[in-house]
Design an enzyme around this catalytic site. Structure first.
Site, short mmCIF file in Angstrom:
data_model
loop_
_atom_site.label_atom_id
_atom_site.label_comp_id
_atom_site.label_asym_id
_atom_site.label_seq_id
_atom_site.Cartn_x
_atom_site.Cartn_y
_atom_site.Cartn_z
N SER A 1 0.82 -1.21 -0.06
CA SER A 1 0.07 0.08 -0.17
C SER A 1 0.90 1.34 -0.12
CB SER A 1 -0.81 0.15 1.32
OG SER A 1 -1.74 -1.20 1.31
N ASP B 1 -8.77 -5.98 4.36
CA ASP B 1 -7.82 -7.11 3.93
C ASP B 1 -7.38 -8.09 5.18
OD1 ASP B 1 -7.87 -6.03 1.44
OD2 ASP B 1 -6.00 -4.69 1.78
N ARG C 1 -4.64 -13.41 -0.59
CA ARG C 1 -4.87 -13.42 0.85
C ARG C 1 -5.60 -14.65 1.22
NH1 ARG C 1 -2.87 -8.56 2.55
NH2 ARG C 1 -2.81 -6.86 1.15
N SER D 1 -11.41 3.29 -0.26
CA SER D 1 -10.90 4.59 0.07
C SER D 1 -9.90 4.75 -1.36
CB SER D 1 -10.15 4.36 1.36
OG SER D 1 -8.83 3.36 1.05
N ARG E 1 -14.46 -12.72 -0.99
CA ARG E 1 -13.74 -13.13 0.02
C ARG E 1 -14.56 -13.75 1.23
NH1 ARG E 1 -8.76 -8.91 0.33
NH2 ARG E 1 -7.59 -10.05 -1.54
#
Length: 410
Positions: free
Chosen positions: A21, A286, A360, A161, A317
Site C-alpha cells: 500500500s 484486507d 490473501r 478508500s 472473500r
C-alpha cells in the site's frame, strides 16, 4: 501450483515485507514529481509492477539501482501524444482506482484481468459522467475519455478508500482548487491517511478541515523525495496469525506509529486467543481472510461486522473463505455485512483447498494448514502481493513443498 503443507509449529524471526500500500503511493507521487526520486525497499509484487507499468505509460521513467528504484517523474505533464496511452493494471484494483483520475488529465485505456474489470469503478462513473467523462467497458479493458475538472466531489465513505486517494493524487495538478467531502460512514480512513502522508512527503498540501472534508489547492507541483517503504502490517498479520495458533515468531521491520489500518492485526489476534471475538472490519477489510482462518482454528468462535466490501475483492472473500474453511470442518454464516464463525472442532481437510486466484485467501489457508495440514491449489496467487511468502514460511520451519502443474516440485 500446489502448496502441500504438513502440521507443525512456526518459529523464528522475520522482517515484515515492504508495504504494498505504501509503495503504490510513493511510486505514484514520485512519478508525478519534477525531478528524480529514490524509493528504497520496494518489493516487486505483481501489483507493484502494474503501478510501475502505468506510471511509465504516462511518461515517468524508472530504473533499478542497488535494490532501490530511481523514478524520474513527468512533473505532472503527461506525454500522451495524439493517441491514448494503454495502462496495464494486471490484476491490481489499487492501481486501476488510483490511476483513473490521473489518466483523466489526458485520457487512457486500462487493461487488466477480466475479474478486475468486473469489480467495477461505478464510484467514479457516478462522480464524473455528469462532468463530461465517458467510460467504455469491454471484457478486459476500460477506456476513459474527458478531462478531470476542479470542483466539489461528494463521495460515499463506505466504498473503497482507493477512489478517494485517486482524486487526492490528481486534483492538486489542476489549475483551480477542489473539495472532497466524504459522506458517513467513513471507512478505511487509515488508507486515506497513508495517502495524505505520501502527498506531504512529495510537497503536496491538503487542508483537512474536518475528519471527512478535504480542501485541495490547485496549481501544485510534486517535488522529488528520497524515502523508504515501511513494513507491511497486512502481511505481518499472517505471522501474527501463526503465533495465535501456537507459533513463536518475532516480527520486525514494522512502524509502531504506522498509519496503516491493518496495524490492529496484532491486538485482534491476541484477543482471539482469549476466547470469542467480535470485531468490526470496516477499516481493515484486507485482514478478513486470515482473521476468519485463525478464528476457525482457535475453535472459540467469532463475529465480524463491516464485511460488505469483501464481495468486490480479488474473490468474493467472505463466501470463498466460508467454503474453504468448511473443508476443515468450520461452520461459517455469511450475511450481507457480517460473518459469524461457530465454535467448532476442526480436522485435516480431505479435499484440496482452492486459492480462487486470491493471494490473501491462499496465505490465510496456509496459516491454518500449519495446524492440521492441507493441500492448496492455485498457490501461485501469492505473487500478486507477496512473492516470497512460501519461502519465508519454510524459513520459519513450516513443513511444505510446492508442486508445479505436471508434478514438478519447486
Amino acid at each position: 501450483m500446489k502448496a502441500i503443507i504438513e502440521p507443525g509449529m512456526a518459529r523464528g524471526k522475520i522482517s515484515a515485507p515492504p508495504s504494498k500500500s505504501c509503495a503504490h503511493r510513493l511510486l505514484i507521487c514520485a512519478a508525478l514529481a519534477a525531478g528524480e526520486s529514490r524509493i528504497d525497499g520496494v518489493a516487486m509484487s505483481q501489483d507493484i509492477l502494474a503501478t510501475m507499468d502505468c506510471v511509465q505509460a504516462l511518461g515517468a521513467e524508472i530504473r533499478e539501482e542497488n535494490g532501490s528504484l530511481l523514478v524520474k517523474g513527468c512533473g505532472g505533464q503527461f506525454g500522451v501524444g495524439d493517441s491514448l496511452p494503454v495502462l496495464s493494471c494486471r490484476e491490481s484494483g489499487s492501481t486501476l482506482r488510483f490511476m483513473i483520475p490521473l489518466a483523466l488529465c489526458g485520457g487512457g485505456t486500462f487493461r487488466g484481468a477480466e475479474r478486475l474489470m468486473a469489480r467495477g469503478v461505478s464510484v467514479y462513473e457516478e462522480l464524473l459522467e455528469s462532468r463530461g467523462v465517458t467510460f467504455v467497458h469491454e471484457k478486459d479493458s476500460l477506456t476513459v475519455k474527458g478531462r478531470l475538472q476542479p470542483g466539489v466531489y461528494r463521495m460515499r465513505g463506505d466504498v473503497s478508500s482507493q477512489f478517494i486517494s485517486g482524486l487526492l493524487f490528481a486534483l492538486p495538478l489542476l489549475d483551480e482548487s477542489s473539495v472532497i467531502e466524504i459522506l458517513p460512514p467513513f471507512e478505511s480512513k487509515g488508507y486515506v491517511d497513508m495517502t495524505l502522508e505520501a502527498l506531504e512527503t512529495f510537497g503536496i498540501r491538503i487542508v483537512r478541515e474536518e475528519a471527512a472534508r478535504f480542501i485541495v489547492p490547485g496549481g501544485q507541483g510534486y517535488r522529488p523525495a528520497r524515502i523508504a517503504v515501511e513494513g507491511d502490517w497486512s502481511q505481518a498479520a499472517f505471522f501474527y496469525g501463526l503465533n495465535a495458533l501456537g507459533g513463536q515468531i518475532e516480527v520486525t521491520g514494522l512502524r509502531a506509529d504506522s498509519l496503516q489500518g491493518d496495524k490492529v492485526c496484532k491486538s485482534l489476534m491476541q484477543n482471539m486467543t482469549r476466547g470469542f471475538l467480535q470485531a468490526d472490519l470496516s477499516d481493515c477489510p484486507d485482514l478478513a481472510p486470515v482473521l476468519f482462518a485463525v478464528a476457525a482454528g482457535l475453535e472459540h468462535g467469532a463475529c465480524f461486522t463491516g464485511t460488505r466490501r469483501l464481495a468486490i475483492k480479488e474473490s468474493s472473500r467472505a463466501a470463498v473463505m466460508a467454503a474453504e474453511l468448511a473443508k476443515f470442518g468450520a461452520e461459517i454464516s455469511v450475511g450481507e455485512n457480517t460473518v459469524q464463525i461457530a465454535p467448532t472442532a476442526l480436522h485435516r481437510p480431505e479435499e484440496v483447498l482452492l486459492g480462487h486466484n486470491d493471494h490473501r485467501v491462499v496465505m490465510a489457508l496456509a496459516v491454518l494448514a500449519t495446524k492440521w495440514g492441507g493441500v492448496i491449489d492455485d498457490a501461485q496467487a501469492v505473487a500478486k502481493s507477496y512473492p516470497d511468502f512460501f519461502r519465508d514460511m519454510a524459513a520459519l520451519g513450516v513443513k511444505l513443498r510446492l508442486e508445479e502443474r505436471g508434478g514438478m516440485e519447486a
